[in-house]
Design an enzyme around this catalytic site. Structure first.
Site, PDB file in Angstrom:
ATOM      1  N   ASN A  33       0.792  -1.233   0.000  1.00  0.00           N
ATOM      2  CA  ASN A  33       0.000   0.000   0.000  1.00  0.00           C
ATOM      3  C   ASN A  33       0.827   1.288   0.000  1.00  0.00           C
ATOM      4  O   ASN A  33       0.365   2.315  -0.483  1.00  0.00           O
ATOM      5  CB  ASN A  33      -1.005   0.012   1.150  1.00  0.00           C
ATOM      6  N   LYS A  59      12.388  -8.336   0.506  1.00  0.00           N
ATOM      7  CA  LYS A  59      11.291  -8.882  -0.302  1.00  0.00           C
ATOM      8  C   LYS A  59      10.151  -7.875  -0.345  1.00  0.00           C
ATOM      9  O   LYS A  59       9.408  -7.713   0.616  1.00  0.00           O
ATOM     10  CB  LYS A  59      10.752 -10.193   0.259  1.00  0.00           C
ATOM     11  N   SER A  70      -0.091  -7.681   7.613  1.00  0.00           N
ATOM     12  CA  SER A  70      -1.227  -8.088   8.438  1.00  0.00           C
ATOM     13  C   SER A  70      -0.752  -8.713   9.746  1.00  0.00           C
ATOM     14  O   SER A  70       0.351  -9.260   9.845  1.00  0.00           O
ATOM     15  CB  SER A  70      -2.093  -9.097   7.687  1.00  0.00           C
ATOM     16  N   GLU A 103       5.226  -4.004  12.249  1.00  0.00           N
ATOM     17  CA  GLU A 103       4.174  -2.998  12.175  1.00  0.00           C
ATOM     18  C   GLU A 103       2.991  -3.685  11.527  1.00  0.00           C
ATOM     19  O   GLU A 103       2.994  -3.970  10.324  1.00  0.00           O
ATOM     20  CB  GLU A 103       4.657  -1.783  11.365  1.00  0.00           C
ATOM     21  N   CYS A 120      -2.996   1.281   7.232  1.00  0.00           N
ATOM     22  CA  CYS A 120      -3.170   0.771   8.594  1.00  0.00           C
ATOM     23  C   CYS A 120      -3.555   1.880   9.565  1.00  0.00           C
ATOM     24  O   CYS A 120      -4.096   1.621  10.633  1.00  0.00           O
ATOM     25  CB  CYS A 120      -1.893   0.077   9.068  1.00  0.00           C
ATOM     26  N   GLU A 161     -10.276  -4.654   9.881  1.00  0.00           N
ATOM     27  CA  GLU A 161      -9.798  -3.565   9.029  1.00  0.00           C
ATOM     28  C   GLU A 161     -10.541  -3.573   7.700  1.00  0.00           C
ATOM     29  O   GLU A 161     -10.594  -4.583   7.013  1.00  0.00           O
ATOM     30  CB  GLU A 161      -8.298  -3.708   8.771  1.00  0.00           C
TER      31      GLU A 161
END
Length: 486
Positions: A154, A177, A232, A253, A287, A384
């Site tokens: 994102n 990655k 996630s 995070e 997030c 979410e």
């Protein structure tokens, strides 16, 4: 317009190369469903080579002068800024956000390179005497060692620079990655870092359609000493479990479920603007997005109507087109999830103030939506959303607002709007989160420590503490000889 692509191979030990298997990974434009590029699709073989290269380069990079590390990061910052339009176009094309928002992310993401270039030469230590004066204590900070970096789709530039910047500044080598949905921006960042003078083997990048095939060899290698992951909560728990056999350091995070509290005495124009900032940045795919809008019942209808008016006026479309304010969601799975949450809320009594659901045609578009009278027990209030949907949940007291806000395993960010300074401070202090926006819908800044509590993660990124996540303390005990009498 013809999009100029970065290298599309795997970066291992300073060399761009194809996957040994010959596999490639298609990158899709979520606004048009067109294939932008086919990039190398690495696997376990390339993963092992990459982490071994990082291991070989670690000692040399750790001993590189802090000023030299700083100069490389500063040059990378300058190159990213010079190429703002290129980065923004790559990002919009592979991720979907409007071009103006992509430009904003370039500025934000580049700032981490500049910030940590400055922190590289400020890594400190301590010298002291033991209480009895017999021993000198010398404490220094040394690089953790090779780092595994895993970023989400994102914010493809900022999530990379927020991790890579401090790792390089601290003297750590990297295996990286990026997300398979948005790899081109990360590949462009690697291009820039190499051009800025980063030595071979310090940054190794493996794109893949099979994250497990790449990340598992890194985590089990015994070479990597730390992992930094954004994504996630479910995947983060898996990554954290993989740190146990080698007792690796971890920065995570993870997910959020941000409560956006609007008190009866709030400036409603300010609160609506804050909600637009906190909800619609990145089409809600953040997030830090306001996931639950908790509004005092006395002003809930007025707030919902004003927010709906703003949402209805937003222009939805391809982020590359002038004037577009809302782009597509990342894929059909993401759009279907958003619609499922909306329909579930409506079935439980919520009413649609504005919004028409999925938008047909090419691309994964969803109509900006405001739901009023949403029951706090709805799934849309516990999961979410990651989409342009604002569920308004009324409350009757500040105590109820805090109870609802904290009734979640997530604890990343919260927002409070009120004209009363004592009220906003009390509510902000009561929220079980790592960050609070006070009469503001945006909290992210390279100067501030970014991170959460509870199941929203471990550690902090940015600020003066962000580099500490990549440093270990080393203590030298030096006995003192008796001072000669003078």
């Amino acid at each position: 317009m013809t999009l100029t692509l970065p290298h599309t191979g795997l970066l291992i030990d300073g060399v761009w190369q194809a996957a040994e298997s010959g596999r490639t990974l298609a990158v899709e434009n979520p606004a048009t469903n067109e294939i932008i590029a086919d990039i190398a699709d690495g696997g376990a073989i390339e993963a092992r080579r990459a982490v071994e290269a990082a291991g070989r380069a670690q000692a040399s990079w750790a001993s590189t002068a802090p000023r030299r590390r700083a100069e490389i990061l500063r040059r990378a910052y300058e190159l990213v800024v010079e190429r703002t339009e290129w980065f923004a176009e790559l990002m919009t094309t592979e991720m979907g956000k409007p071009l103006d928002q992509s430009r904003g992310e370039v500025a934000y993401g580049a700032e981490f390179l500049r910030w940590f270039s400055e922190e590289a030469v400020r890594i400190g230590g301590e010298s002291a005497l033991t209480g009895d004066g017999s021993t000198r204590i010398v404490v220094s900070k040394v690089p953790v060692g090779p780092v595994v970096i895993i970023t989400p789709w994102n914010f493809p530039l900022a999530m990379g620079t927020r991790k890579i910047g401090p790792a390089l500044a601290a003297g750590c080598t990297i295996v990286f990655k990026p997300a398979e949905k948005t790899p081109l921006t990360s590949l462009a960042l690697a291009d820039v870092l190499i051009e800025a003078g980063l030595p071979a083997g310090v940054l190794n990048l493996v794109t893949t359609s099979s994250p497990t095939e790449v990340v598992t060899p890194w985590m089990s290698s015994g070479i990597a000493r730390k992992v930094s992951f954004t994504g996630s909560t479910a995947v983060g728990k898996t990554v954290l479990a993989q740190t146990v056999p080698h007792v690796m350091r971890a920065s995570l995070e993870l997910g959020g479920n941000a409560a956006f509290i609007v008190c009866a005495d709030a400036d409603l124009d300010q609160a609506v603007q804050g909600a637009m900032d906190a909800k619609m940045r990145n089409m809600g795919e953040a997030c830090t997005a306001a996931n639950r809008l908790l509004v005092d019942r006395r002003v809930a209808d007025d707030f919902s109507a004003a927010l709906a008016e703003r949402m209805a006026a937003l222009r939805v479309g391809n982020g590359m087109d002038a004037g577009v304010e809302v782009g597509p969601l990342i894929d059909e799975a993401g759009r279907s999830k958003v619609d499922r949450l909306v329909q579930g809320a409506i079935a439980q009594g919520a009413r649609t103030v504005v919004g028409s659901g999925s938008i047909g045609g090419p691309g994964y578009f969803y109509s900006p939506t405001v739901l009023a009278d949403v029951p706090a027990s709805c799934e849309i209030a516990t999961e979410e959303i990651f989409g342009p949907v604002a569920p308004v949940i009324p409350f009757d007291s500040e105590e109820e607002a805090i109870r609802l806000a904290n009734a979640t395993t997530a604890g990343l960010v919260g927002y409070v709007f009120s004209r009363d300074i004592d009220r906003v401070l009390n509510l902000g202090e009561a929220l079980e989160v790592g960050m609070v926006g006070i009469n503001a819908g945006l909290v992210s800044n390279p100067r501030a420590p970014f991170g959460g509590v509870k199941q929203s993660g471990l550690g902090r990124e940015g600020s003066t503490v962000g580099i500490d996540e990549y440093l270990e303390y080393k203590y030298l005990a030096i006995p003192r000889r008796e001072s000669p009498n003078v």
